[in-house]
Design a protein around this motif. Structure first.
Motif, PDB file in Angstrom:
ATOM      1  N   VAL A 162       7.569 -85.584 -54.178  1.00  0.00           N
ATOM      2  CA  VAL A 162       8.072 -85.054 -52.887  1.00  0.00           C
ATOM      3  C   VAL A 162       7.688 -84.041 -52.435  1.00  0.00           C
ATOM      4  O   VAL A 162       7.627 -84.029 -51.026  1.00  0.00           O
ATOM      5  CB  VAL A 162       9.763 -84.869 -53.352  1.00  0.00           C
ATOM      6  N   ALA A 163       7.223 -83.042 -53.058  1.00  0.00           N
ATOM      7  CA  ALA A 163       6.469 -81.672 -52.550  1.00  0.00           C
ATOM      8  C   ALA A 163       5.272 -81.821 -51.805  1.00  0.00           C
ATOM      9  O   ALA A 163       4.867 -81.518 -50.901  1.00  0.00           O
ATOM     10  CB  ALA A 163       6.530 -80.561 -53.651  1.00  0.00           C
TER      11      ALA A 163
ATOM     12  N   GLU B 122      22.543 -76.638 -49.565  1.00  0.00           N
ATOM     13  CA  GLU B 122      23.413 -77.777 -48.893  1.00  0.00           C
ATOM     14  C   GLU B 122      22.377 -78.876 -48.701  1.00  0.00           C
ATOM     15  O   GLU B 122      22.982 -80.043 -48.330  1.00  0.00           O
ATOM     16  CB  GLU B 122      23.933 -77.079 -47.827  1.00  0.00           C
ATOM     17  N   GLN B 123      21.230 -78.829 -48.723  1.00  0.00           N
ATOM     18  CA  GLN B 123      20.227 -79.783 -48.278  1.00  0.00           C
ATOM     19  C   GLN B 123      19.501 -80.222 -49.350  1.00  0.00           C
ATOM     20  O   GLN B 123      19.183 -79.299 -50.413  1.00  0.00           O
ATOM     21  CB  GLN B 123      19.568 -79.389 -47.157  1.00  0.00           C
ATOM     22  N   PRO B 124      19.029 -81.230 -49.545  1.00  0.00           N
ATOM     23  CA  PRO B 124      17.864 -81.962 -50.655  1.00  0.00           C
ATOM     24  C   PRO B 124      16.714 -81.398 -50.406  1.00  0.00           C
ATOM     25  O   PRO B 124      16.359 -80.946 -49.519  1.00  0.00           O
ATOM     26  CB  PRO B 124      17.852 -83.241 -50.476  1.00  0.00           C
ATOM     27  N   LEU B 125      16.006 -81.405 -51.560  1.00  0.00           N
ATOM     28  CA  LEU B 125      14.768 -80.979 -51.610  1.00  0.00           C
ATOM     29  C   LEU B 125      13.708 -81.176 -50.439  1.00  0.00           C
ATOM     30  O   LEU B 125      13.177 -80.481 -49.880  1.00  0.00           O
ATOM     31  CB  LEU B 125      14.106 -81.245 -53.073  1.00  0.00           C
ATOM     32  N   GLY B 126      13.639 -82.493 -50.212  1.00  0.00           N
ATOM     33  CA  GLY B 126      12.923 -83.136 -49.204  1.00  0.00           C
ATOM     34  C   GLY B 126      13.127 -82.720 -47.736  1.00  0.00           C
ATOM     35  O   GLY B 126      12.251 -82.165 -47.105  1.00  0.00           O
ATOM     36  N   ARG B 127      14.403 -82.324 -47.528  1.00  0.00           N
ATOM     37  CA  ARG B 127      14.901 -81.889 -46.020  1.00  0.00           C
ATOM     38  C   ARG B 127      14.207 -80.350 -46.032  1.00  0.00           C
ATOM     39  O   ARG B 127      13.830 -79.872 -44.974  1.00  0.00           O
ATOM     40  CB  ARG B 127      16.210 -82.151 -45.925  1.00  0.00           C
ATOM     41  N   TRP B 128      14.509 -79.795 -47.240  1.00  0.00           N
ATOM     42  CA  TRP B 128      14.127 -78.235 -47.003  1.00  0.00           C
ATOM     43  C   TRP B 128      12.672 -78.075 -47.102  1.00  0.00           C
ATOM     44  O   TRP B 128      12.151 -77.201 -46.226  1.00  0.00           O
ATOM     45  CB  TRP B 128      14.718 -77.601 -48.584  1.00  0.00           C
ATOM     46  N   LEU B 129      11.937 -78.983 -47.775  1.00  0.00           N
ATOM     47  CA  LEU B 129      10.411 -78.886 -47.498  1.00  0.00           C
ATOM     48  C   LEU B 129      10.027 -79.281 -46.075  1.00  0.00           C
ATOM     49  O   LEU B 129       8.999 -78.635 -45.509  1.00  0.00           O
ATOM     50  CB  LEU B 129       9.844 -79.733 -48.426  1.00  0.00           C
ATOM     51  N   ALA B 130      10.490 -80.227 -45.640  1.00  0.00           N
ATOM     52  CA  ALA B 130      10.394 -80.556 -44.058  1.00  0.00           C
ATOM     53  C   ALA B 130      10.587 -79.434 -43.132  1.00  0.00           C
ATOM     54  O   ALA B 130      10.086 -79.537 -42.046  1.00  0.00           O
ATOM     55  CB  ALA B 130      11.094 -81.769 -43.734  1.00  0.00           C
ATOM     56  N   ASP B 131      11.549 -78.497 -43.388  1.00  0.00           N
ATOM     57  CA  ASP B 131      11.912 -77.631 -42.326  1.00  0.00           C
ATOM     58  C   ASP B 131      11.047 -76.220 -42.689  1.00  0.00           C
ATOM     59  O   ASP B 131      10.900 -75.471 -41.825  1.00  0.00           O
ATOM     60  CB  ASP B 131      13.289 -76.990 -42.685  1.00  0.00           C
TER      61      ASP B 131
ATOM     62  N   MET C 216       7.452 -75.503 -57.990  1.00  0.00           N
ATOM     63  CA  MET C 216       8.678 -76.211 -58.470  1.00  0.00           C
ATOM     64  C   MET C 216       8.804 -75.724 -59.843  1.00  0.00           C
ATOM     65  O   MET C 216       7.858 -75.790 -60.820  1.00  0.00           O
ATOM     66  CB  MET C 216       8.243 -77.591 -58.401  1.00  0.00           C
ATOM     67  N   THR C 217      10.004 -75.267 -60.144  1.00  0.00           N
ATOM     68  CA  THR C 217      10.370 -74.906 -61.325  1.00  0.00           C
ATOM     69  C   THR C 217      11.618 -75.898 -61.988  1.00  0.00           C
ATOM     70  O   THR C 217      12.483 -75.707 -61.377  1.00  0.00           O
ATOM     71  CB  THR C 217      10.705 -73.479 -61.456  1.00  0.00           C
ATOM     72  N   GLY C 218      11.369 -76.408 -63.224  1.00  0.00           N
ATOM     73  CA  GLY C 218      12.370 -76.959 -64.018  1.00  0.00           C
ATOM     74  C   GLY C 218      12.940 -76.315 -65.131  1.00  0.00           C
ATOM     75  O   GLY C 218      11.915 -76.055 -65.928  1.00  0.00           O
ATOM     76  N   ARG C 219      14.107 -76.115 -64.996  1.00  0.00           N
ATOM     77  CA  ARG C 219      14.618 -75.649 -66.531  1.00  0.00           C
ATOM     78  C   ARG C 219      15.457 -76.667 -67.036  1.00  0.00           C
ATOM     79  O   ARG C 219      16.285 -77.288 -66.474  1.00  0.00           O
ATOM     80  CB  ARG C 219      15.408 -74.041 -66.099  1.00  0.00           C
TER      81      ARG C 219
END
Length: 122
Positions: free
Chosen positions: A90-91, A48-57, A68-71
């Motif tokens: 971002v990471a 439910e949250q964007p990557l930047g917010r998830w990383l900040a948490d 980070m895995t891009g498919r």
């Protein structure tokens, strides 16, 4: 009982002991895959949250790495490669150690895992 029987028994015992030791050595020498379970996971679309917010948490620890895995599905390869540097930057705003992997797949999207490597970079 003749001496030949005694020698044959000793040879059999020596063979069994050697075979048992060789089996143990073979089992010890087998390389076991390194399992590095994720401390936390994020997936595009599932979260439910964007990557930047998830990383900040996530707790900042110099021993952790963000993977980070891009498919990409057929036709989305260029888009995923273009997004790779943005996702990595971002990471890197929060973590020093970032590993980016891009793979062909049946679906297109990004996921991230926070893993514990155990080696501090500082």
């Amino acid at each position: 009982m003749g001496w030949q029987t005694v020698i044959a028994d000793l040879a059999l015992i020596l063979f069994l002991v050697t075979a048992g030791a060789a089996k143990q050595d073979a089992e010890l020498g087998k390389a076991k895959p390194v399992s590095n379970p994720a401390l936390s996971k994020w997936a595009e679309g599932d979260s439910e949250q964007p990557l930047g917010r998830w990383l900040a948490d996530q707790p900042a620890d110099p021993r952790t790495t963000v993977v980070m895995t891009g498919r990409y599905a057929e036709g989305d390869r260029a888009r995923i490669w273009n997004e790779a540097s943005r996702m990595e930057s971002v990471a890197k705003q929060r973590f020093e150690r970032v590993r980016t992997v891009v793979l062909p797949s049946g679906q297109t999207g990004w996921s991230a895992r926070l893993i514990y490597d155990g080696q501090a970079t500082r």
